[in-house]
Write an enzyme that holds these catalytic residues in place. Structure first.
Site: not given
Ligand SMILES: Cc1cc2nc3c(=O)[nH]c(=O)nc-3n(C[C@H](O)[C@H](O)[C@H](O)COP(=O)(O)OP(=O)(O)OC[C@H]3O[C@@H](n4cnc5c(N)ncnc54)[C@H](O)[C@@H]3O)c2cc1C
Length: 386
Positions: A130, A345, A369, A372-373
């Site tokens: 990246t 709670g 890694e 989700s898209e």
């Protein structure tokens, strides 16, 4: 490959699970909260994990690893991440992101040089793909490696959000050797050692979860490496990067199952001891049903994950299954951690319990890694065949 192959664990897998559970309780639990709070890398824990083979689970035995299958790695990832996702990540980076590509694509000299020391924990490894301008769009990386007449390469560019980057002794680094128009075909991987002139840590990056794992920016400023440090062949970098991520997604899914299970177990325990309106919390139908849904989704996530691992071990196609496991398990972990906080709670929102850590950690998993898209993109392409 369609259909669900029978998933059965061998006695060795069961034994490994029980050992990993015990190790997590004994060695990981005492440092989990501190890692998260201080954001400090747990050198001593990493040393112990190396001593017990956890940093070289899949590394061939001849190079100092345990030589075990992917199902074994998944068993360990689930059990360790259940106690600390950060500790699970250290195992995942050493094994999957660094040890695996060197085992698969390295020369005998590279394997000899790196694998035994990665497996023991003597070397901390990183995977540098990246960049500030390229994450999901990994084929667009801009870090350049220019070949010199003597066959060496000069690397210039920077890498973002690199796990263990702060301490990395060796980096599997992805660079552009071709022209910018070559896209994925112009990418080549190198193994770059700490101390190579021109390579420095740009700075620590603080993130909400998976803390204590040394997330950092790495900077390469005319960093010169010999041609022999190339991993695989010229132009193979993208293939290597994807091969790592395809398999790594199974590990991320397993870690997510671990985090989600921890959230459920905490909820079950709390629902039995917390009393409201004269009866245990767990006797209220809405609370019981939340836990029933959590258990069902976690089991589905676990099945997807072990199926992907099982297919990988058999040498079958597994990319679609790994993406399904990754997206479903990581989103389940985020959802289950949030439900667990709801069940608890006010105390669920506090630092008195690790539930808020589970939520922060789980959220990281559905981004790293391959977000989700990106998984849905991979899946839709597989399904629509377009
Ligand atoms: C704690 C941490 C550790 C990390 N460790 C490493 C590491 O060790 N090595 C490494 O190389 N990287 C590492 N990363 C980087 C991580 O893999 C990237 O952050 C991730 O791949 C997303 O890239 P990005 O941040 O550039 O987001 P972008 O790619 O800019 O994505 C932004 C948004 O666009 C969405 N998007 C992207 N593509 C599409 C599409 N085709 N369709 C629809 N939406 C899309 C994304 O899902 C996201 O919601 C790490 C990140 C973190 C936070």
């Amino acid at each position: 490959m369609t259909g669900l192959p029978a998933i059965g664990f061998s006695p060795e897998h069961e034994e490994l699970r029980s050992w990993a559970r015990d190790f997590a309780k004994r060695e990981v639990a005492p440092v989990a909260e501190k890692m998260d709070r201080t954001d400090e890398y747990p050198r001593e824990l990493a040393r112990k994990m190396g001593e017990h083979g956890l940093l070289g689970i899949g590394t061939p035995k001849e190079y100092g690893g345990l030589g075990l299958d992917i199902v074994s790695s998944v068993v360990v990832a689930e059990e360790i991440a259940k106690v600390s996702l950060s500790a699970g990540l250290i195992i995942g980076v050493q094994n999957g992101l660094v040890g695996y590509p060197i085992s698969q694509f390295g020369t005998p000299e590279q394997k000899e040089k790196y694998l035994p020391r990665l497996a023991s924990g003597e070397l901390v490894g990183s995977y540098g793909l990246t960049e500030p301008g390229a994450g999901s769009d990994a084929a667009n990386i801009q870090t350049r490696a220019e070949k010199a007449p003597d066959g060496s390469y000069k690397i210039t560019g920077s890498k973002m959000w690199i796990s263990q980057g702060l301490l990395a002794d060796a980096v599997v680094l992805f660079t552009r050797t071709g022209s910018p128009d070559d896209g994925a075909a112009g990418i080549t991987a190198f193994l770059v050692d700490r101390g190579t002139p021109g390579f420095r840590v740009g700075g620590k990056l603080e993130v909400i979860g998976m803390r204590g794992t040394g997330t950092a920016e790495l900077v390469f400023d005319g960093c010169e490496v010999p041609g022999s440090s190339m991993l695989g062949s010229l132009g193979d970098g993208f293939l290597i990067a994807m091969s790592v991520l395809n398999q790594g997604r199974i590990g991320a899914a397993a870690a997510a199952v671990g985090v989600a299970s921890a959230a459920l177990e905490a909820s079950i325990e709390y629902s039995k001891k917390r009393s409201l309106f004269g009866r245990p919390l767990g006797k209220f139908e809405s609370i019981r049903f939340m836990m029933a849904d959590m258990a069902t989704r976690i089991e589905a996530a676990r099945l997807l994950t072990y199926r992907a691992a099982y297919l990988r071990d058999r040498g079958d196609e597994f990319v679609k299954e790994a993406s399904m496991a990754k997206v479903f398990s990581t989103e389940t972990a985020v959802w289950a951690a949030e439900r667990a906080i709801q069940i608890h709670g006010g105390i669920g929102l506090s630092k008195l319990l690790p539930l808020e850590r589970y939520l922060r950690d789980a959220k990281i998993l559905d981004i790293v890694e391959g977000t989700s898209e990106v998984q849905r993109w991979i899946l839709s392409r597989e399904i629509l065949q377009d």
